[in-house]
Design a protein around this motif. Structure first.
Motif, PDB file in Angstrom:
ATOM      1  N   SER A   1       0.884  -1.264  -0.123  1.00 17.28           N
ATOM      2  CA  SER A   1      -0.157  -0.150   0.063  1.00 17.28           C
ATOM      3  C   SER A   1       0.752   1.162  -0.242  1.00 17.28           C
ATOM      4  O   SER A   1       1.620   1.363   0.839  1.00 17.28           O
ATOM      5  N   LEU A   2       0.635   2.213  -0.858  1.00 13.88           N
ATOM      6  CA  LEU A   2       1.424   3.476  -0.984  1.00 13.88           C
ATOM      7  C   LEU A   2       0.704   4.380  -0.538  1.00 13.88           C
ATOM      8  O   LEU A   2      -0.524   4.966  -1.213  1.00 13.88           O
ATOM      9  N   ASP A   3       0.954   5.220   0.452  1.00  9.49           N
ATOM     10  CA  ASP A   3       0.667   6.436   0.980  1.00  9.49           C
ATOM     11  C   ASP A   3      -1.188   6.656   1.113  1.00  9.49           C
ATOM     12  O   ASP A   3      -1.625   7.575   0.685  1.00  9.49           O
ATOM     13  N   VAL A   4      -1.729   5.725   2.102  1.00 10.18           N
ATOM     14  CA  VAL A   4      -2.940   5.683   2.381  1.00 10.18           C
ATOM     15  C   VAL A   4      -3.145   4.902   3.428  1.00 10.18           C
ATOM     16  O   VAL A   4      -2.346   4.049   4.072  1.00 10.18           O
ATOM     17  N   LEU A   5      -4.228   5.322   4.308  1.00 11.24           N
ATOM     18  CA  LEU A   5      -4.687   4.539   5.389  1.00 11.24           C
ATOM     19  C   LEU A   5      -5.686   3.576   5.107  1.00 11.24           C
ATOM     20  O   LEU A   5      -6.907   3.910   4.197  1.00 11.24           O
ATOM     21  N   PRO A   6      -6.164   2.584   5.813  1.00  7.61           N
ATOM     22  CA  PRO A   6      -7.444   1.603   5.494  1.00  7.61           C
ATOM     23  C   PRO A   6      -8.584   2.718   5.709  1.00  7.61           C
ATOM     24  O   PRO A   6      -8.416   3.696   6.231  1.00  7.61           O
ATOM     25  N   THR A   7      -9.712   2.297   4.819  1.00  7.77           N
ATOM     26  CA  THR A   7     -10.801   3.297   4.751  1.00  7.77           C
ATOM     27  C   THR A   7     -11.193   3.738   6.277  1.00  7.77           C
ATOM     28  O   THR A   7     -11.452   4.830   6.580  1.00  7.77           O
ATOM     29  N   LEU A   8     -11.501   2.820   6.883  1.00  7.31           N
ATOM     30  CA  LEU A   8     -12.243   2.856   8.281  1.00  7.31           C
ATOM     31  C   LEU A   8     -11.177   3.957   9.276  1.00  7.31           C
ATOM     32  O   LEU A   8     -11.568   4.895   9.841  1.00  7.31           O
ATOM     33  N   ASP A   9      -9.809   3.556   8.929  1.00  9.35           N
ATOM     34  CA  ASP A   9      -8.996   4.413   9.907  1.00  9.35           C
ATOM     35  C   ASP A   9      -8.717   5.754   9.320  1.00  9.35           C
ATOM     36  O   ASP A   9      -8.474   6.848  10.149  1.00  9.35           O
TER      37      ASP A   9
ATOM     38  N   VAL B   1       3.919  -1.326   3.475  1.00 13.64           N
ATOM     39  CA  VAL B   1       3.451   0.114   3.540  1.00 13.64           C
ATOM     40  C   VAL B   1       4.451   1.216   3.431  1.00 13.64           C
ATOM     41  O   VAL B   1       5.353   1.317   4.373  1.00 13.64           O
ATOM     42  N   LEU B   2       4.113   1.957   2.373  1.00 13.66           N
ATOM     43  CA  LEU B   2       4.833   3.055   2.159  1.00 13.66           C
ATOM     44  C   LEU B   2       4.286   4.386   2.380  1.00 13.66           C
ATOM     45  O   LEU B   2       3.105   4.578   1.673  1.00 13.66           O
ATOM     46  N   GLN B   3       4.723   5.199   3.230  1.00 15.19           N
ATOM     47  CA  GLN B   3       3.581   6.265   3.577  1.00 15.19           C
ATOM     48  C   GLN B   3       4.591   7.564   3.866  1.00 15.19           C
ATOM     49  O   GLN B   3       5.679   7.598   4.624  1.00 15.19           O
ATOM     50  N   GLN B   4       4.106   8.878   3.531  1.00 12.31           N
ATOM     51  CA  GLN B   4       4.579   9.994   4.248  1.00 12.31           C
ATOM     52  C   GLN B   4       4.114  10.137   5.546  1.00 12.31           C
ATOM     53  O   GLN B   4       3.495   9.283   6.233  1.00 12.31           O
ATOM     54  N   ASP B   5       4.797  10.993   6.350  1.00 11.23           N
ATOM     55  CA  ASP B   5       4.573  10.954   7.898  1.00 11.23           C
ATOM     56  C   ASP B   5       3.392  11.664   8.236  1.00 11.23           C
ATOM     57  O   ASP B   5       3.525  12.570   8.861  1.00 11.23           O
ATOM     58  N   TRP B   6       2.307  10.812   7.671  1.00  6.92           N
ATOM     59  CA  TRP B   6       0.894  11.680   8.209  1.00  6.92           C
ATOM     60  C   TRP B   6       0.803  11.750   9.724  1.00  6.92           C
ATOM     61  O   TRP B   6       0.090  12.754  10.128  1.00  6.92           O
TER      62      TRP B   6
ATOM     63  N   HIS C   1       6.475  -1.244   7.838  1.00  7.38           N
ATOM     64  CA  HIS C   1       5.912  -0.052   7.714  1.00  7.38           C
ATOM     65  C   HIS C   1       7.213   0.897   7.502  1.00  7.38           C
ATOM     66  O   HIS C   1       8.217   1.033   8.074  1.00  7.38           O
ATOM     67  N   ARG C   2       7.215   1.656   6.127  1.00  9.09           N
ATOM     68  CA  ARG C   2       8.351   2.560   5.958  1.00  9.09           C
ATOM     69  C   ARG C   2       7.656   3.955   5.642  1.00  9.09           C
ATOM     70  O   ARG C   2       6.652   4.159   4.986  1.00  9.09           O
ATOM     71  N   THR C   3       8.422   4.862   6.193  1.00  5.23           N
ATOM     72  CA  THR C   3       8.206   6.287   5.977  1.00  5.23           C
ATOM     73  C   THR C   3       9.224   6.837   4.957  1.00  5.23           C
ATOM     74  O   THR C   3      10.399   6.613   4.901  1.00  5.23           O
TER      75      THR C   3
ATOM     76  N   THR D   1      13.053   3.745  -4.990  1.00  5.58           N
ATOM     77  CA  THR D   1      12.754   3.290  -3.695  1.00  5.58           C
ATOM     78  C   THR D   1      11.515   2.355  -3.703  1.00  5.58           C
ATOM     79  O   THR D   1      11.437   1.384  -3.091  1.00  5.58           O
ATOM     80  N   VAL D   2      10.407   2.998  -4.518  1.00  4.22           N
ATOM     81  CA  VAL D   2       9.235   2.052  -4.678  1.00  4.22           C
ATOM     82  C   VAL D   2       9.684   0.405  -5.296  1.00  4.22           C
ATOM     83  O   VAL D   2       9.194  -0.490  -4.583  1.00  4.22           O
ATOM     84  N   VAL D   3      10.435   0.616  -6.241  1.00  7.66           N
ATOM     85  CA  VAL D   3      10.991  -0.864  -6.583  1.00  7.66           C
ATOM     86  C   VAL D   3      11.538  -1.479  -5.804  1.00  7.66           C
ATOM     87  O   VAL D   3      11.371  -2.969  -5.492  1.00  7.66           O
ATOM     88  N   LYS D   4      12.851  -0.897  -5.070  1.00  9.22           N
ATOM     89  CA  LYS D   4      13.497  -1.548  -4.010  1.00  9.22           C
ATOM     90  C   LYS D   4      12.528  -2.383  -2.974  1.00  9.22           C
ATOM     91  O   LYS D   4      12.470  -3.482  -2.642  1.00  9.22           O
ATOM     92  N   GLU D   5      11.570  -1.602  -2.342  1.00  9.82           N
ATOM     93  CA  GLU D   5      10.582  -2.017  -1.463  1.00  9.82           C
ATOM     94  C   GLU D   5       9.677  -3.120  -2.010  1.00  9.82           C
ATOM     95  O   GLU D   5       9.448  -4.062  -1.125  1.00  9.82           O
ATOM     96  N   LEU D   6       9.204  -2.969  -3.313  1.00 15.91           N
ATOM     97  CA  LEU D   6       8.334  -3.806  -3.859  1.00 15.91           C
ATOM     98  C   LEU D   6       9.028  -5.289  -3.793  1.00 15.91           C
ATOM     99  O   LEU D   6       8.681  -6.452  -3.626  1.00 15.91           O
ATOM    100  N   ARG D   7      10.495  -5.211  -4.444  1.00 14.41           N
ATOM    101  CA  ARG D   7      11.083  -6.273  -4.510  1.00 14.41           C
ATOM    102  C   ARG D   7      11.521  -6.993  -3.356  1.00 14.41           C
ATOM    103  O   ARG D   7      11.693  -8.423  -3.242  1.00 14.41           O
ATOM    104  N   GLU D   8      11.836  -6.396  -2.223  1.00 15.73           N
ATOM    105  CA  GLU D   8      12.058  -6.714  -0.917  1.00 15.73           C
ATOM    106  C   GLU D   8      10.685  -7.544  -0.269  1.00 15.73           C
ATOM    107  O   GLU D   8      10.675  -8.604   0.351  1.00 15.73           O
TER     108      GLU D   8
END
Length: 287
Positions: free
Chosen positions: A124-132, A234-239, A260-262, A276-283
């Motif tokens: 998941s890139l830069d979102v929270l689950p809907t309810l959260d 999960v890749l996310q800005q520091d929300w 979980h990565r900021t 960075t996205v490719v690296k994290e997806l491959r990992e």
């Protein structure tokens, strides 16, 4: 088009086909775009992953060149997740990895909850689950999500307001959410604006579903203790720092096997920092 990829329309439900770019060979991974974009947002990431994976990049129903059925219920994430599973099966894949950005990430999470037998890994890139997402939005800090509240209104108002100034509305988010505007060059921006301009009713319906049907589904899953069984990144800005919550803890409640990565890029990280996205997806895929 994404270089070396082919595009085709793939039927996934009665009256609904998804415009899909497909490239590479190997274990399959499906990439779901966000708002206000199309599958083109994955162009850098998809090209890299296609070296050793079959990469499948659809326009979500209601977006881009995919079909746009009417009605809020057509955009329940449960329905859109079923599209993704049907798409993969139509292309010959019973099990596949799944990554989503923004709106696509909400679809990916719902697919992981509803179809755990099909999803091997989930990102998941830069979102929270809907309810959260709805639970953490409060007070003046919620102004950043004004569009969520606008498009949650009953049919009519949002469609008219946005339709009358579509390029300004969608362009606002492309400008505001990108730390590096050069990551979305003019020709790509033009594709996003045209696609969004032509999809105002379905985009609004997608957001309206997230304030109604999707919340009900998430609440039912929380009560039942349903979790994502597969490895999740999960890749996310520091929300959390901005809105006052622990993003990793929110995600861990849904995904026990979590990384979980900021990130330091803007919202459009697949375009701003594809390495960075490719690296994290491959990992993730190696877990």
């Amino acid at each position: 088009m994404i270089p070396s990829f082919t595009e085709r329309r793939v039927p996934v439900a009665d009256g609904v086909a998804l415009n899909t770019a497909i490239g590479g060979s190997g274990d399959p991974i499906v990439l779901l775009h966000g708002f206000p974009q199309t599958h083109l947002m994955w162009r850098h990431v998809a090209a890299d992953l296609a070296a050793d994976h079959t990469v499948i990049c659809p326009d979500l129903r209601g977006y881009g060149d995919s079909d746009k059925p009417e009605g809020t219920e057509s955009y329940a994430k449960r329905t859109m997740a079923a599209d993704v599973v049907a798409l993969a099966r139509e292309l010959g894949h019973e099990r596949f990895a799944l990554a989503g950005h923004d709106r696509g990430a909400l679809v990916a999470v719902r697919a992981g909850l509803d179809h755990p037998e099909a999803i091997t890994h989930l990102a998941s890139l830069d979102v929270l689950p809907t309810l959260d997402m709805w639970e953490v939005m409060h007070g003046t800090s919620a102004a950043v999500g004004f569009h969520l509240y606008l498009m949650a209104q009953p049919p009519g108002l949002a469609e008219q307001l946005i339709g009358n100034s579509a390029d300004v509305f969608f362009g606002h988010f492309l400008d505001l959410w990108a730390n590096d505007p050069a990551a979305i060059p003019p020709e790509v921006r033009a594709v996003y604006l045209k696609a969004s301009r032509e999809a105002v009713p379905s985009i609004v319906a997608d957001y309206r579903a997230s304030a109604t049907i999707d919340v009900e589904h998430d609440e039912a899953d929380r009560r039942a203790g349903r979790r994502l069984r597969m490895p999740v990144t999960v890749l996310q800005q520091d929300w959390g720092a901005a809105l006052g919550f622990d993003a990793a803890a929110r995600w861990r409640a849904w995904a026990p096997d979590l990384e979980h990565r900021t990130v330091t890029s803007g919202h459009f990280m697949a375009e701003e920092d594809p390495a960075t996205v490719v690296k994290e997806l491959r990992e993730l895929l190696a877990r």
